[in-house]
Design a protein around this motif. Structure first.
Motif, mmCIF file in Angstrom:
data_model
loop_
_atom_site.group_PDB
_atom_site.id
_atom_site.type_symbol
_atom_site.label_atom_id
_atom_site.label_comp_id
_atom_site.label_asym_id
_atom_site.label_seq_id
_atom_site.Cartn_x
_atom_site.Cartn_y
_atom_site.Cartn_z
ATOM 1 N N ARG A 10 41.187 35.500 25.928
ATOM 2 C CA ARG A 10 40.790 34.921 27.207
ATOM 3 C C ARG A 10 41.269 35.865 28.305
ATOM 4 N N GLY A 12 41.734 35.740 31.498
ATOM 5 C CA GLY A 12 42.747 35.297 32.444
ATOM 6 C C GLY A 12 44.140 35.271 31.857
ATOM 7 N N HIS A 13 44.250 35.066 30.544
ATOM 8 C CA HIS A 13 45.546 35.074 29.874
ATOM 9 C C HIS A 13 45.999 36.500 29.577
ATOM 10 N N SER A 15 45.103 39.275 30.913
ATOM 11 C CA SER A 15 45.358 40.084 32.117
ATOM 12 C C SER A 15 46.748 39.835 32.692
ATOM 13 N N GLN A 16 47.276 38.627 32.527
ATOM 14 C CA GLN A 16 48.629 38.355 33.006
ATOM 15 C C GLN A 16 49.663 39.142 32.205
ATOM 16 N N ASN A 128 50.320 33.347 39.722
ATOM 17 C CA ASN A 128 50.238 33.985 38.410
ATOM 18 C C ASN A 128 50.627 35.447 38.528
ATOM 19 N N ASN A 130 50.050 39.150 38.279
ATOM 20 C CA ASN A 130 48.787 39.878 38.323
ATOM 21 C C ASN A 130 49.025 41.307 38.775
ATOM 22 N N SER A 229 39.925 29.198 41.594
ATOM 23 C CA SER A 229 40.560 30.112 40.639
ATOM 24 C C SER A 229 41.965 30.499 41.073
ATOM 25 N N SER A 231 43.783 32.588 39.450
ATOM 26 C CA SER A 231 43.894 34.028 39.211
ATOM 27 C C SER A 231 43.384 34.841 40.397
#
Length: 296
Positions: A10, A12-13, A15-16, A128, A130, A229, A231
């Motif tokens: 995923r 978004g996961h 990328s963190q 988050n 980033n 979002s 993110s």
């Protein structure tokens, strides 16, 4: 330092996890994990409670055989995170609150709206983690504003009045260049309506899958972003120089998004747009500086 990133594929996961490694200057390798059957994910909670770590998931074999850290985000990854930490004798890091699992990770990073308890091994952040890559696609020739338009999810729904807000803001910034990007979740009807507007630079994501947000937050005076979002908002308040205004959407239910935005408002990292705004400057959060003070 070298990290093994456990990914559930995923974006978004993953990328963190990548962002943490880049902010802390870790070398990293990424492997994907997956439970073949949903029941095995439920079983992982039980095994974690019993402190039993066995490979009940499918995974790619890491290329290296030594890691200082195991890093991951997302409920599908936390059991595998602990399995690899035990096998490699590594310190393990969970990004986002690992709900349902024992909180005995070496370190946990959680947003304030997710952190219902305080732990000695936890850092609470307003956003988050980033890291916005420097990718330049457009340079305005004069002052500019930008729109970052998301889409529907379980909490929020984009309805046609978003176009009224966009038109209203563009009218207030006559003489400015106007930049636009949509996202993977932007409804097709909205993309078609946006194509009718006179933007100086626009990315319709369904037609051109690039991310111009670096240009927007570094080169625009104001960025207007839909509130769907965490993110995208996290990226906008942590990079560049632009002031960040959040565009309201139709809300189907109360959620942690409300607490997330309320905290950012208190820190003056965002303002919620209203038609009577005087368009004041907002602050930026330097995540690299924040993480410098955290010894891992």
């Amino acid at each position: 330092m070298k990290a093994l990133i456990i990914s559930d594929k995923r974006l978004g996961h993953e990328s963190q996890s990548v962002a943490l490694c880049k902010l802390k200057n870790f070398d990293y390798e990424i492997i994907n994990v997956k439970f073949k059957f949903k029941i095995l994910k439920l079983f992982s909670y039980v095994l974690d409670f019993l402190k039993i770590y066995i490979p009940i998931f499918m995974y790619e074999k890491p290329k290296n055989d030594k890691f200082d850290f195991i890093v991951s985000a997302g409920s599908t990854t936390y059991y595998a995170n602990k399995f690899f930490a035990k096998n490699f004798k590594s310190k393990n890091i969970a990004l986002m609150m690992p709900k349902g699992f024992r909180k005995d990770f070496y370190h946990i990073f959680s947003t304030k709206n997710d952190a219902k308890i305080k732990l000695e091994n936890m850092t609470i952040l307003p956003v988050n983690i980033n890291f916005l890559e420097k990718k330049e696609f457009y340079s305005p020739k004069s002052k500019s504003i930008s729109f970052i338009i998301g889409g529907n999810n379980k909490i929020f729904e984009i309805i046609p009045n978003i176009l009224d807000a966009i038109d209203e803001i563009m009218a207030k910034f006559r003489g400015y260049e106007v930049l636009l990007t949509t996202s993977p979740r932007t409804p097709k009807w909205l993309e078609e309506e946006l194509k009718k507007r006179n933007f100086n630079f626009s990315i319709i994501f369904s037609e051109n899958r690039i991310n111009p947000i670096y240009d927007f937050v570094t080169k625009s005076e104001f960025v207007f972003i839909t509130r769907d979002s965490v993110s995208m908002i996290s990226e906008a308040v942590c990079a560049g120089k632009s002031s960040v205004y959040v565009l309201p959407l139709k809300k189907n239910k109360n959620s942690k998004f409300d607490k997330f935005l309320l905290n950012l408002e208190k820190l003056n990292l965002v303002k919620i747009y209203s038609p009577n705004d005087a368009f004041e400057k907002t602050e930026k959060l330097n995540l690299k500086d924040v993480l410098k003070g955290i010894i891992l």
